[in-house]
Structure formats: structure tokens, C-alpha cells
Design a protein around this motif. Structure first.
Motif, PDB file in Angstrom:
ATOM      1  N   ALA A  14       1.036  -1.275   0.031  1.00  0.00           N
ATOM      2  CA  ALA A  14       0.029  -0.026   0.065  1.00  0.00           C
ATOM      3  C   ALA A  14       0.992   1.398  -0.032  1.00  0.00           C
ATOM      4  O   ALA A  14       0.499   2.304  -0.630  1.00  0.00           O
ATOM      5  CB  ALA A  14      -0.834   0.079   1.420  1.00  0.00           C
ATOM      6  N   THR A  15       1.953   1.159   0.607  1.00  0.00           N
ATOM      7  CA  THR A  15       2.864   2.263   0.520  1.00  0.00           C
ATOM      8  C   THR A  15       3.561   2.593  -0.829  1.00  0.00           C
ATOM      9  O   THR A  15       3.696   3.734  -1.076  1.00  0.00           O
ATOM     10  CB  THR A  15       3.986   2.015   1.702  1.00  0.00           C
ATOM     11  OG1 THR A  15       3.320   1.820   2.880  1.00  0.00           O
ATOM     12  CG2 THR A  15       4.826   3.335   1.798  1.00  0.00           C
ATOM     13  N   GLU A  16       3.915   1.573  -1.462  1.00  0.00           N
ATOM     14  CA  GLU A  16       4.618   1.758  -2.580  1.00  0.00           C
ATOM     15  C   GLU A  16       3.583   2.155  -3.683  1.00  0.00           C
ATOM     16  O   GLU A  16       3.814   2.884  -4.682  1.00  0.00           O
ATOM     17  CB  GLU A  16       5.075   0.375  -2.914  1.00  0.00           C
ATOM     18  CG  GLU A  16       6.388  -0.147  -2.314  1.00  0.00           C
ATOM     19  CD  GLU A  16       6.821  -1.418  -2.839  1.00  0.00           C
ATOM     20  OE1 GLU A  16       6.297  -2.012  -3.615  1.00  0.00           O
ATOM     21  OE2 GLU A  16       8.002  -1.573  -2.261  1.00  0.00           O
ATOM     22  N   ASP A  17       2.126   1.783  -3.476  1.00  0.00           N
ATOM     23  CA  ASP A  17       1.130   2.256  -4.213  1.00  0.00           C
ATOM     24  C   ASP A  17       0.865   4.015  -4.231  1.00  0.00           C
ATOM     25  O   ASP A  17       0.719   4.307  -5.271  1.00  0.00           O
ATOM     26  CB  ASP A  17      -0.096   1.414  -4.130  1.00  0.00           C
ATOM     27  CG  ASP A  17      -0.178  -0.065  -4.514  1.00  0.00           C
ATOM     28  OD1 ASP A  17       0.937  -0.056  -5.662  1.00  0.00           O
ATOM     29  OD2 ASP A  17      -1.058  -0.640  -4.352  1.00  0.00           O
ATOM     30  N   ALA A  18       0.891   4.130  -3.066  1.00  0.00           N
ATOM     31  CA  ALA A  18       0.654   5.693  -2.663  1.00  0.00           C
ATOM     32  C   ALA A  18       1.679   6.489  -2.877  1.00  0.00           C
ATOM     33  O   ALA A  18       1.669   7.489  -3.237  1.00  0.00           O
ATOM     34  CB  ALA A  18       0.188   5.788  -1.049  1.00  0.00           C
ATOM     35  N   ILE A  19       2.937   5.960  -2.554  1.00  0.00           N
ATOM     36  CA  ILE A  19       4.198   6.999  -2.881  1.00  0.00           C
ATOM     37  C   ILE A  19       5.217   5.989  -3.984  1.00  0.00           C
ATOM     38  O   ILE A  19       6.229   5.509  -3.555  1.00  0.00           O
ATOM     39  CB  ILE A  19       4.950   7.090  -1.785  1.00  0.00           C
ATOM     40  CG1 ILE A  19       3.848   7.578  -0.494  1.00  0.00           C
ATOM     41  CG2 ILE A  19       6.123   8.287  -1.541  1.00  0.00           C
ATOM     42  CD1 ILE A  19       4.634   7.588   0.800  1.00  0.00           C
ATOM     43  N   PRO A  20       4.824   5.884  -5.194  1.00  0.00           N
ATOM     44  CA  PRO A  20       5.626   4.986  -5.933  1.00  0.00           C
ATOM     45  C   PRO A  20       7.005   5.575  -6.466  1.00  0.00           C
ATOM     46  O   PRO A  20       7.852   4.850  -7.008  1.00  0.00           O
ATOM     47  CB  PRO A  20       4.649   4.999  -7.390  1.00  0.00           C
ATOM     48  CG  PRO A  20       3.889   6.356  -7.177  1.00  0.00           C
ATOM     49  CD  PRO A  20       3.720   6.616  -6.119  1.00  0.00           C
ATOM     50  N   ASP A  21       7.112   6.877  -6.258  1.00  0.00           N
ATOM     51  CA  ASP A  21       8.329   7.602  -6.548  1.00  0.00           C
ATOM     52  C   ASP A  21       8.741   8.901  -5.694  1.00  0.00           C
ATOM     53  O   ASP A  21       9.293   9.777  -6.495  1.00  0.00           O
ATOM     54  CB  ASP A  21       7.967   8.284  -8.162  1.00  0.00           C
ATOM     55  CG  ASP A  21       6.659   9.202  -8.244  1.00  0.00           C
ATOM     56  OD1 ASP A  21       5.966   9.320  -7.150  1.00  0.00           O
ATOM     57  OD2 ASP A  21       6.298   9.713  -9.330  1.00  0.00           O
ATOM     58  N   GLY A  22       8.312   8.655  -4.581  1.00  0.00           N
ATOM     59  CA  GLY A  22       8.698   9.783  -3.700  1.00  0.00           C
ATOM     60  C   GLY A  22       7.594  10.941  -3.402  1.00  0.00           C
ATOM     61  O   GLY A  22       7.568  11.654  -2.535  1.00  0.00           O
ATOM     62  N   TRP A  23       6.768  10.762  -4.530  1.00  0.00           N
ATOM     63  CA  TRP A  23       5.560  11.690  -4.486  1.00  0.00           C
ATOM     64  C   TRP A  23       4.092  10.893  -4.078  1.00  0.00           C
ATOM     65  O   TRP A  23       3.904   9.916  -4.796  1.00  0.00           O
ATOM     66  CB  TRP A  23       5.310  12.342  -5.727  1.00  0.00           C
ATOM     67  CG  TRP A  23       6.263  13.324  -6.116  1.00  0.00           C
ATOM     68  CD1 TRP A  23       7.569  12.900  -6.970  1.00  0.00           C
ATOM     69  CD2 TRP A  23       6.357  14.834  -6.072  1.00  0.00           C
ATOM     70  NE1 TRP A  23       8.302  13.939  -6.991  1.00  0.00           N
ATOM     71  CE2 TRP A  23       7.512  15.066  -6.623  1.00  0.00           C
ATOM     72  CE3 TRP A  23       5.465  15.655  -5.607  1.00  0.00           C
ATOM     73  CZ2 TRP A  23       7.970  16.532  -6.671  1.00  0.00           C
ATOM     74  CZ3 TRP A  23       5.647  16.928  -5.536  1.00  0.00           C
ATOM     75  CH2 TRP A  23       6.787  17.431  -6.288  1.00  0.00           C
ATOM     76  N   PHE A  24       3.607  11.497  -2.769  1.00  0.00           N
ATOM     77  CA  PHE A  24       2.249  10.739  -2.301  1.00  0.00           C
ATOM     78  C   PHE A  24       1.220  11.181  -3.252  1.00  0.00           C
ATOM     79  O   PHE A  24       0.855  12.415  -3.639  1.00  0.00           O
ATOM     80  CB  PHE A  24       1.866  11.397  -1.168  1.00  0.00           C
ATOM     81  CG  PHE A  24       0.589  10.789  -0.632  1.00  0.00           C
ATOM     82  CD1 PHE A  24       0.460   9.290  -0.216  1.00  0.00           C
ATOM     83  CD2 PHE A  24      -0.328  11.901  -0.302  1.00  0.00           C
ATOM     84  CE1 PHE A  24      -0.802   9.272   0.153  1.00  0.00           C
ATOM     85  CE2 PHE A  24      -1.477  11.396   0.164  1.00  0.00           C
ATOM     86  CZ  PHE A  24      -1.875   9.867   0.593  1.00  0.00           C
ATOM     87  N   ARG A  25       0.674  10.257  -3.837  1.00  0.00           N
ATOM     88  CA  ARG A  25      -0.727  10.457  -4.741  1.00  0.00           C
ATOM     89  C   ARG A  25      -1.868  10.568  -3.685  1.00  0.00           C
ATOM     90  O   ARG A  25      -2.306   9.482  -3.045  1.00  0.00           O
ATOM     91  CB  ARG A  25      -0.994   9.062  -5.730  1.00  0.00           C
ATOM     92  CG  ARG A  25       0.162   8.762  -6.639  1.00  0.00           C
ATOM     93  CD  ARG A  25       0.472  10.213  -7.444  1.00  0.00           C
ATOM     94  NE  ARG A  25       1.325   9.648  -8.645  1.00  0.00           N
ATOM     95  CZ  ARG A  25       2.530   9.513  -8.528  1.00  0.00           C
ATOM     96  NH1 ARG A  25       3.453   9.942  -7.568  1.00  0.00           N
ATOM     97  NH2 ARG A  25       3.323   9.483  -9.612  1.00  0.00           N
ATOM     98  N   SER A  26      -2.645  11.651  -3.879  1.00  0.00           N
ATOM     99  CA  SER A  26      -3.486  11.871  -2.890  1.00  0.00           C
ATOM    100  C   SER A  26      -4.952  11.393  -3.222  1.00  0.00           C
ATOM    101  O   SER A  26      -5.724  11.243  -2.333  1.00  0.00           O
ATOM    102  CB  SER A  26      -3.740  13.496  -2.921  1.00  0.00           C
ATOM    103  OG  SER A  26      -4.274  14.278  -4.007  1.00  0.00           O
ATOM    104  N   GLY A  27      -5.052  11.154  -4.447  1.00  0.00           N
ATOM    105  CA  GLY A  27      -6.610  10.731  -4.900  1.00  0.00           C
ATOM    106  C   GLY A  27      -7.338  12.014  -5.161  1.00  0.00           C
ATOM    107  O   GLY A  27      -8.526  11.779  -5.631  1.00  0.00           O
ATOM    108  N   ASP A  28      -7.127  13.122  -4.905  1.00  0.00           N
ATOM    109  CA  ASP A  28      -7.933  14.280  -5.244  1.00  0.00           C
ATOM    110  C   ASP A  28      -7.274  14.925  -6.736  1.00  0.00           C
ATOM    111  O   ASP A  28      -6.138  15.072  -6.890  1.00  0.00           O
ATOM    112  CB  ASP A  28      -7.527  15.360  -4.213  1.00  0.00           C
ATOM    113  CG  ASP A  28      -8.305  15.000  -2.862  1.00  0.00           C
ATOM    114  OD1 ASP A  28      -9.441  14.404  -2.939  1.00  0.00           O
ATOM    115  OD2 ASP A  28      -7.441  15.089  -1.792  1.00  0.00           O
TER     116      ASP A  28
END
Length: 504
Positions: free
Chosen positions: A366-380
Motif C-alpha cells: 500500500a505504501t508503494e502504491d501511494a508513494i511510487p516515486d517519492g511523491w504521495f498520490r492524494s487521490g484528489d
């Protein structure tokens, strides 16, 4: 190494006699808050709880929350705050997933937490104001704050998208310290004479960081309201000379529409902060005209400690915008591959910087999905203007925000699936004038079974917190599905007919 607990130590040394926490006539000075917290530290250490151990808190906005919070943090523990409205099955999941060692629960709401603790095999300590002081008196104050590193987890906040169980966002010492500091110094400019309204729940990151921790860092007073009521809030603003109000849009609307709202003395207010969801422009304009106070909107998530952007008081305010990234934070709008989109185009908000969580507790995937490249994907989903201000246009996820509280469809669906007659369920957000969204559920029954709308709603209500269970529920023959058989929530909506639907 400075930790979050050192903020209380420093403030208590400098402002010992200043009021720290207030709840109506009950007032704790910073010296008293520190003394009580140090006794909690001693209590926890006596139970063998130390660095990295998890301590659960199931309390409303009462003075015992900051006492227990700072006592646990000083012991080096990781605090796991929980909504006191959660049912036993929900609390049990939090306790098991986090590996909590002990949980403290408010006496009026302790039954569910106690049941969950018994199931897990840990102690649940009931916090009763009539007896808790005696329990603390059994321990001498422990003045030693356990050393922790900047990247050590200090708070585990459970959050979720639309699939799977809630995930624990690991917020570090550095996350919490810097976010509280920038709130106090840059966004609100708190001083020791300030009084902050604490009606946002302290178990939520907004109330914890921007309310409690920011106030403690600066020696301000936090005046609490255990359960938000607009009339009570207006009364407290006048009574305690509140200078900073922090709330979600529904709170502002409720205060604006309270009986005789204009008769209350709110002249002490200098700054109002709104977050949690977008504030309707008309509500903002009417509130400012009625109460003579500017409202500043910001944006953040549990995973960002929470503040990521803000309409800063020293810059131009743009109504409808979530402002610009705060100090130590970068934000950009990206496409599905993570590439920045052009200014004005819509994409997903990606965030990195001091505010960003360490990751999801024991959930590498889940962490890698949310932060795949150092940037957190907010979903917004959002866009930016020529000045770099961000504007949210929609949510990528199916997350429902009901009155400022996050409701996760999958969690509600799983509760409904426990009913013996339910074959399929799909939970969606339904537009609501006052709450922003209401929770709705479409249910398909198993063959040769029978269950009424009222039966299903009551079943869910027994298993979910009050803000989660579906007020609107309707029975369908089948749910819409895609080629793979996946239920398509985007095609689910209440029927026009009221014959097989209901609300309550």
C-alpha cells in the motif's frame, strides 16, 4: 533529540501558570497538564510500555486526551487515536492491526472498546473523571522524556481509500513537530495569549496537529467542546474570548444558521481556518459578513500530518482555492504516469516534503502504491492557476466525506455483507445540502430471503459508527457490473421511486 513531548516540557517551563486546556469551568494550567502527563508516563512505564509500543486512545475532546497523549509520547510510545463512536468490531481491527498494548477509553463510551480489548487480550483502562485522578496519584511524575529519532513513528492514524481495510499512516516525530510549528508560526501566528477553539476531534489529524499540538507548542489555550453544537460554540467564543476558530465547512454553516447567530459576541475572533472539504462560496461570504472574520481555507490529509497547502494570511487569498504549498512541502498536479500536467489542466495532486508520512503501518504494498516515486498520490483531482494556487475539482477515489468525516464504502459494505440475506452491496455518496455528502447503500438480496430496508439499516447501525451507517438505503434486483464482474459504484444511484428505499 527533541521530541513532540519536549514541546510541552518547554512550554510548561515558560508558561507554567497559563491556561493550557479548558472545558467549561475546568481549566488545566500548563504546569498541571505537565504534572498529569508525567504521571501517565510513569504509569505506562510501570506497565512495561516503552519506545515504539502502541497505546490506544478512545476519547472525545476532554482534558484527559491531551494528558494521555503527551504522557504516552513522553514514554516513547506510539499513540493510536480512535473515534469514540466506533463499534467493537471496528476497534478490534485497529487494536489487532496496530498491535496495541493497552487502550484508554472514556467512561461513557468504554463498552465497545472494552469488548474489543477483551477479544484481543489486552487491558482497557476506563477513564472516569471521578476516579482517574486517584489512579494518577498512585504514580510520581516521571520527568524523563524518552529519546526518539526524527523518523521514529509517534502517531498511527488509521485512514483508507475505497478498498480494503483502513491503513495506519505512520506519522513521525519530525512530521508532527514541523506541521504543528508551521501551523502556529506561519498559518495562524499563535501567541501565548491566544485561545484556540477545540471543537475539531482530537483523534483526527486536523484537530490534533492544528489544535492541540500547535497550541502546546506556543503556550496558547485550547478550549474544548466534546461534541460540536453551533450555539455552544458561539457561546464559548464569547465566554473564553476565542481568537482562532478551526473547523470544517459544516461547522461554519451550522454556526451561521444558529438561532440569533448575530446576537453573539464573536469580536475576539481574528482568524478562522477551514479544512476537511471545500467550503461553499456562499457560506464563506455569509460567515465573514455576519461575524466580521476572515476565513482561510487549507488542504491536507492524514498522510500529510495534515497540512499540505493553505491560503496564507500574508499572501493573496483566493476563495475556492486550497492555497499554495506550505513551508517544507512541494505539490504538483500529475497524470496517471506521474508526469506533471500543464497549468490549468486537471490531474491528481502529488505531495512530498516534511509533512509526508513514513508509510502505511506494516503495509509495504500500500505504501508503494501511494508513494511510487517519492511523491504521495492524494487521490484528489485538481488544477493550478497562473499564480500556483491549487483548486480541487473532484475526488479520484470513491471516498465519502460526511460532515467532515471520512467514510470508506468498502468498510460499510463489509458490515452489510455480514447480514445473512445480503448478496451484494454498493455504498456511494449522495449529495447533501448540510453535510456535503450522505452515505447511501444499494443492496441486492440472496434468493429466497427477505429483509426490509429498516432491518438492513438497523443491522449496519449496530456495527458501524453513527457517521458511517447508510441513512439512505434501497433494495435492487442486481447491481451494475463491468466486464470483469466488478461492481460499478459510479452507476449506482437512489431510485426515483420510494417504494423500496428509505432514509433514517
Amino acid at each position: 533529540m527533541a521530541t513532540l513531548a519536549h514541546n510541552l516540557t518547554k512550554t510548561a517551563d515558560q508558561h507554567a501558570d497559563r491556561p493550557a486546556i479548558r472545558l467549561d469551568d475546568a481549566v488545566l494550567t500548563y504546569a498541571e497538564l505537565q504534572d498529569a502527563a508525567q504521571r501517565v508516563t510513569a504509569m505506562l512505564k510501570a506497565r512495561g510500555i516503552g519506545p515504539g509500543d502502541r497505546v490506544g486512545l478512545v476519547l472525545p475532546n476532554v482534558p484527559h486526551f491531551p494528558i494521555l497523549f503527551y504522557g504516552a509520547v513522553a514514554a516513547g510510545a506510539v499513540v493510536v487515536p480512535m473515534n469514540p463512536l466506533l463499534k467493537a468490531r471496528e476497534v478490534k481491527y485497529y487494536l489487532e492491526d496496530s498491535g496495541t498494548s493497552v487502550v484508554f477509553a472514556w467512561h461513557q463510551m468504554a463498552d465497545e472498546a472494552s469488548t474489543a480489548a477483551d477479544d484481543v487480550g489486552i487491558d482497557c483502562i476506563t477513564v472516569d473523571p471521578d476516579s482517574f485522578g486517584d489512579l494518577l496519584a498512585e504514580h510520581e511524575p516521571d520527568q524523563d522524556v524518552v529519546d526518539r529519532d526524527d523518523q521514529d513513528t509517534v502517531v498511527l492514524l488509521y485512514t483508507s481509500g475505497t478498498t480494503g481495510q483502513p491503513k495506519g499512516a505512520e506519522l513521525t516525530q519530525a512530521n508532527m513537530i514541523t506541521n504543528a510549528a508551521l501551523t502556529a508560526e506561519t498559518l495562524v501566528t499563535l501567541e501565548p495569549h491566544d485561545v484556540v477553539m477545540g471543537c475539531l476531534p482530537l483523534f483526527h489529524c486536523f484537530g490534533l496537529t492544528c489544535g492541540l499540538n500547535a497550541a502546546v507548542a506556543t503556550g496558547s489555550c485550547l478550549t474544548l467542546i466534546p461534541r460540536f453544537d453551533p450555539t455552544k460554540a458561539l457561546e464559548v467564543i464569547g465566554r473564553d474570548q476565542v481568537t482562532v476558530f478551526e473547523g470544517v465547512p459544516t461547522m461554519y454553516a451550522a454556526m451561521l444558521n444558529a438561532p440569533d447567530a448575530e446576537s453573539y459576541d464573536v469580536s475576539s475572533l481574528r482568524t478562522c481556518i477551514s479544512g476537511g472539504s471545500a467550503m461553499p462560496g456562499e457560506v464563506m461570504r455569509s460567515f465573514e459578513e455576519t461575524f466580521g472574520c476572515m476565513v482561510l481555507e487549507g488542504y491536507g490529509l492524514s498522510e500529510t500530518s495534515p497540512v499540505a497547502s493553505f491560503n496564507r494570511p500574508d499572501l493573496e487569498r483566493k476563495p475556492g482555492s486550497i492555497g499554495v504549498p506550505v513551508r517544507g512541502v512541494e505539490m504538483r498536479v500529475v497524470d496517471d504516469e506521474g508526469n506533471p500536467v500543464d497549468q490549468g489542466d486537471v490531474g491528481e495532486i502529488a505531495i512530498r516534503g516534511e509533512c509526508l508520512m513514513k508509510g502505511y503501518w506494516r503495509n509495504k504494498d500500500a505504501t508503494e502504491d501511494a508513494i511510487p516515486d517519492g511523491w504521495f498520490r492524494s487521490g484528489d483531482m485538481a488544477k493550478t492557476d497562473e499564480d500556483g494556487y491549487f483548486y480541487i475539482v473532484d475526488r479520484k477515489k470513491d471516498l465519502i466525506i460526511r460532515g467532515g468525516y471520512n467514510v470508506y464504502p468498502r468498510e460499510v459494505e463489509e458490515a452489510l455483507y455480514e447480514h445473512e440475506a445480503v448478496a451484494e452491496a454498493a455504498v456511494v455518496g449522495i449529495a447533501h445540502t448540510d453535510l456535503g455528502e450522505e452515505v447511501g447503500a444499494a443492496v441486492a438480496l440472496k434468493p429466497d430471503t427477505d429483509a426490509s430496508v429498516d432491518d438492513l439499516r438497523a443491522f449496519a447501525k449496530e456495527r458501524l459508527a453513527a457517521y458511517k451507517y447508510p441513512r439512505q438505503l434501497w433494495i435492487v434486483d442486481e447491481l451494475p457490473k463491468g466486464p470483469t464482474g466488478k461492481i460499478l459504484r459510479r452507476e449506482v444511484s437512489p431510485p426515483d421511486s420510494e417504494s423500496k428505499t428509505g432514509s433514517g
